[in-house]
Design a protein around this motif. Sequence first.
Motif, PDB file in Angstrom:
ATOM      1  N   PRO A  82       2.883  20.716  -7.516  1.00  0.00           N
ATOM      2  CA  PRO A  82       1.615  21.441  -7.404  1.00  0.00           C
ATOM      3  C   PRO A  82       1.792  22.789  -6.702  1.00  0.00           C
ATOM      4  O   PRO A  82       2.733  22.978  -5.938  1.00  0.00           O
ATOM      5  N   GLU A  84       1.010  25.382  -3.912  1.00  0.00           N
ATOM      6  CA  GLU A  84       0.429  25.307  -2.558  1.00  0.00           C
ATOM      7  C   GLU A  84      -0.543  26.460  -2.399  1.00  0.00           C
ATOM      8  O   GLU A  84      -0.302  27.433  -1.692  1.00  0.00           O
ATOM      9  N   THR A  85      -1.638  26.336  -3.131  1.00  0.00           N
ATOM     10  CA  THR A  85      -2.712  27.328  -3.058  1.00  0.00           C
ATOM     11  C   THR A  85      -4.025  26.556  -2.945  1.00  0.00           C
ATOM     12  O   THR A  85      -4.088  25.397  -3.365  1.00  0.00           O
ATOM     13  N   PRO A  86      -5.064  27.167  -2.398  1.00  0.00           N
ATOM     14  CA  PRO A  86      -6.325  26.422  -2.277  1.00  0.00           C
ATOM     15  C   PRO A  86      -6.964  26.143  -3.629  1.00  0.00           C
ATOM     16  O   PRO A  86      -7.839  25.297  -3.747  1.00  0.00           O
ATOM     17  N   SER A  87      -6.528  26.888  -4.653  1.00  0.00           N
ATOM     18  CA  SER A  87      -7.131  26.707  -5.958  1.00  0.00           C
ATOM     19  C   SER A  87      -6.092  27.071  -7.011  1.00  0.00           C
ATOM     20  O   SER A  87      -5.286  27.981  -6.798  1.00  0.00           O
ATOM     21  N   VAL A  89      -6.482  27.624 -10.952  1.00  0.00           N
ATOM     22  CA  VAL A  89      -7.319  27.631 -12.153  1.00  0.00           C
ATOM     23  C   VAL A  89      -6.444  28.053 -13.335  1.00  0.00           C
ATOM     24  O   VAL A  89      -5.709  29.036 -13.246  1.00  0.00           O
ATOM     25  N   ALA A 100     -11.342  30.927 -17.970  1.00  0.00           N
ATOM     26  CA  ALA A 100     -10.875  29.735 -17.252  1.00  0.00           C
ATOM     27  C   ALA A 100     -11.079  28.514 -18.127  1.00  0.00           C
ATOM     28  O   ALA A 100     -12.157  28.341 -18.705  1.00  0.00           O
ATOM     29  N   GLY A 102      -9.627  25.272 -17.080  1.00  0.00           N
ATOM     30  CA  GLY A 102      -9.570  24.035 -16.291  1.00  0.00           C
ATOM     31  C   GLY A 102      -8.874  24.254 -14.958  1.00  0.00           C
ATOM     32  O   GLY A 102      -8.477  25.376 -14.623  1.00  0.00           O
ATOM     33  N   LEU A 103      -8.735  23.165 -14.232  1.00  0.00           N
ATOM     34  CA  LEU A 103      -8.143  23.232 -12.885  1.00  0.00           C
ATOM     35  C   LEU A 103      -6.926  22.326 -12.796  1.00  0.00           C
ATOM     36  O   LEU A 103      -6.903  21.253 -13.412  1.00  0.00           O
ATOM     37  N   LEU A 104      -5.956  22.741 -12.018  1.00  0.00           N
ATOM     38  CA  LEU A 104      -4.807  21.871 -11.720  1.00  0.00           C
ATOM     39  C   LEU A 104      -4.928  21.412 -10.272  1.00  0.00           C
ATOM     40  O   LEU A 104      -5.171  22.228  -9.388  1.00  0.00           O
ATOM     41  N   ASN A 105      -4.750  20.133 -10.069  1.00  0.00           N
ATOM     42  CA  ASN A 105      -4.813  19.621  -8.698  1.00  0.00           C
ATOM     43  C   ASN A 105      -3.534  18.857  -8.388  1.00  0.00           C
ATOM     44  O   ASN A 105      -2.502  19.462  -8.177  1.00  0.00           O
ATOM     45  N   ASP A 128      -8.124  31.207  -7.361  1.00  0.00           N
ATOM     46  CA  ASP A 128      -9.452  31.808  -7.405  1.00  0.00           C
ATOM     47  C   ASP A 128      -9.963  32.175  -6.017  1.00  0.00           C
ATOM     48  O   ASP A 128     -10.730  33.116  -5.846  1.00  0.00           O
ATOM     49  N   VAL A 129      -9.540  31.400  -5.031  1.00  0.00           N
ATOM     50  CA  VAL A 129     -10.024  31.633  -3.661  1.00  0.00           C
ATOM     51  C   VAL A 129      -9.459  32.944  -3.115  1.00  0.00           C
ATOM     52  O   VAL A 129     -10.172  33.754  -2.525  1.00  0.00           O
ATOM     53  N   HIS A 130      -8.165  33.145  -3.331  1.00  0.00           N
ATOM     54  CA  HIS A 130      -7.550  34.370  -2.830  1.00  0.00           C
ATOM     55  C   HIS A 130      -7.562  35.487  -3.868  1.00  0.00           C
ATOM     56  O   HIS A 130      -7.150  36.608  -3.575  1.00  0.00           O
TER      57      HIS A 130
END
Lengths: 139, 352, 281
Positions: A82, A84-87, A89, A100, A102-105, A128-130
């Motif tokens: 994964p 290492e970012t808060p988001s 996309v 966009a 989808g999202l990867l978690n 997306d956060v940064h």
Amino acid sequence: MTPPLRRAHRFIWLLLVVALPLGFLATRPTKQSPWLQEPVLPPQSTAMPVLLRTIDADSLVLNLRQSVRGTERQLEILLKQPFETPSAVVCIRQEGSRRAVGLLNAPGLYRFPLPTGTNRPLVEIVDDVHGRTVKTVQL
Amino acid sequence: MALHYSPVLWNRQKRLYDLTMAGLMALYLIIFCTLQTSLFPPITTETIVIRATSTLAFLMLHVILVIGPLCRLDNRFLPLLYNRRHLGVSMFIVAAVHSVFSVLQFHTRGDVDPLVSLFTSERQYGSFGQFPFQPLGFFALLILFVMAATSHDFWLKNLSPRVWKTLHMSVYLAYALIVMHVALGILQQETSPVYAGLMGVGVLTVSGLHVMAAFIGNRRELHPNAPATDGFVAVCDVNDIADNRAKTLMVNGQNIALFKYDGKLSAVSNLCRHQNGPLGEGKIIDGCITCPWHGYQYLPENGQSPPPFTEKIETYAVRCVGTTVWVNPQPYPPGTPQTPALLKVTTINDEN
Amino acid sequence: MKTDHTGEPPDFYIGWQEKAPPTYARPVRWVVLLLVVLVPAMACLLVWQQRGFSDAVFEYGQLTMLEGQLIREPVPFLRVPVKNSPPDAPLFERILLIGYGKHGAEATIRQWEARYGSLHNKKIGVRGTLIYHEGHAALELTEEASACRTVAPLPPSLAIPTTQSLGEVTLQGEITDPKCFLGVMKPGDGRPHRACAVRCIAGGIPPLLWVRNGKGRENGYVLVGPNGERINDQILKAVGQNVRVRGRLGQADNWLILYVDAPTELTRLRADVLAQIALCQ
């Protein structure tokens, strides 16, 4: 050192020479290894049958799939490591616009439907956060 | 020896000792922290401090604990014992830094007082394997604090050497608590066999040396059991005692040091007034019995420290008949002058 | 060591003398040399043999502003619309809200409501410190009452959130506190950290069940009661331990919520049981 203190020393260490290794060893079997299980991920849509292209891009593997008729396309991502970012996309850049999908978690397999007419998508993983792109892959 | 209390009576050897100790401590911390940040960049500063200080304190405690038995097994290690208190206090400071950071990290800014949290966060007190390990560290630190706080000679004199030594023997309890603190704590997470192996080697070295010293150390004492004649017990042959040296005796429960010097024999208590050091393993230097532990001195004829010092130890009457030395195991009050036995052929009747 | 005929060494050591006799100085020099080798060796070995630390991030000292819908149940989230997502199928990602210190976000949210009134169906701007790991992000409300910077009516595009049920599951893993585990502490799990995890969860931070497969796949599940109620106090004894939990799994945007059937019946996995199962596998 007085003889009584010396005797106390001897008693204490005869006790400790037995007790300490025993105590130390007794804690060994209680060591808990992490309980292992395959993590449950949200269900994904079924994979489209035709695999058009595959790209291994370090932490992820991207597959471009399409339906039998060739009318629908799908982006399949195997996230090995994964971000290492808060988001994270998943975006498709096409004709200058970003969309966009989808999202990867957690690590695992993800499938996202692609807009109609997507042929050679430029896949961007965006924090997306940064507000920065963390990975770009031309599929 | 001192007439007045001062924080530290510095001398060259103490300075060398402390410089070496501080240098090695700094070396450890620098290497540990540098490697930690370069090999494991994601680590937090608090964890570096907690791990660097805990491992250093534990290593220092092992060094501290092996000095005593090493000296009993071979007195050439006595220079390591001379300033061991500074090593102990330094170890306490390092351990205290570990504890403060751990409490700040794990127990502050919560819903209860940090000390309450320390004892109540983990509650498996009925389980051996899950026993809360942090309270063990707390009690060990408490013991180390009491020892560090009473380490000065002021407390040694006021508490009496016997009480002080007994108090300071609680370091063994602290060691046991720390071993379990480590075994139930970090070793449950750091499962490398190297960690467990190092711990095992440490525990076996410390306890093995102590047990060895406890048995081998006793062999130096004489235990004469001949019947008393006129209160005197034949203890040894005069030729068994080296010049300016002593034999240590256990007679009727009395721990006696019998010295031979300048053609004379004197017997005094084997226990130095300072820390109950073994005077019988000392030497006559400049006419004074000199303790091997910290160099405290006494005149053999009266058990008094040479002026202006004021320490006094018990004295015993001695006779020399032929080459046999006789000692009366009845102690005289500390500082009581005794006529030394002269090394000449005499009979018991001559003495009477 | 040289001794005379009575077994006594010829030299005698006195600490307060300027120099130690060679008989004593030599072995002590060897001891110091041994320590000069041993001390760095121990430092290297102890660092090198550590199991390692996660790449989790706590953006300490760096405040980030986020805007979204405040979700209160079952645990506090900020639901942030994903930029460039299609209007017909908008995407959202949730950031778990956590209070300052070892506290949940509820007390801070109450402070906000005392200042701004009800935040239900409002779009808020929140400033805090980001914490993230393995696809899970949280925001520490570092400034507490001042962390809520803006309050505005909720635009219609922020649809009413729903939790999608994914059925019954049984999961096994360690109960962690997401604040430490997702980045504030390293390690933020395991035995040394257990007391801290207990404190955090007792303070209201939602418990997170962390499941690993041992081959790099990991995921976290927020634990709540069968009806979404908080179960922090009931599971304190199991925090930091390996447990088996059964319940209904729900998906709330990018987070998974496990509605535990009977929180008081969490099965604590004992080491011997673990070993047996590992052998069978």
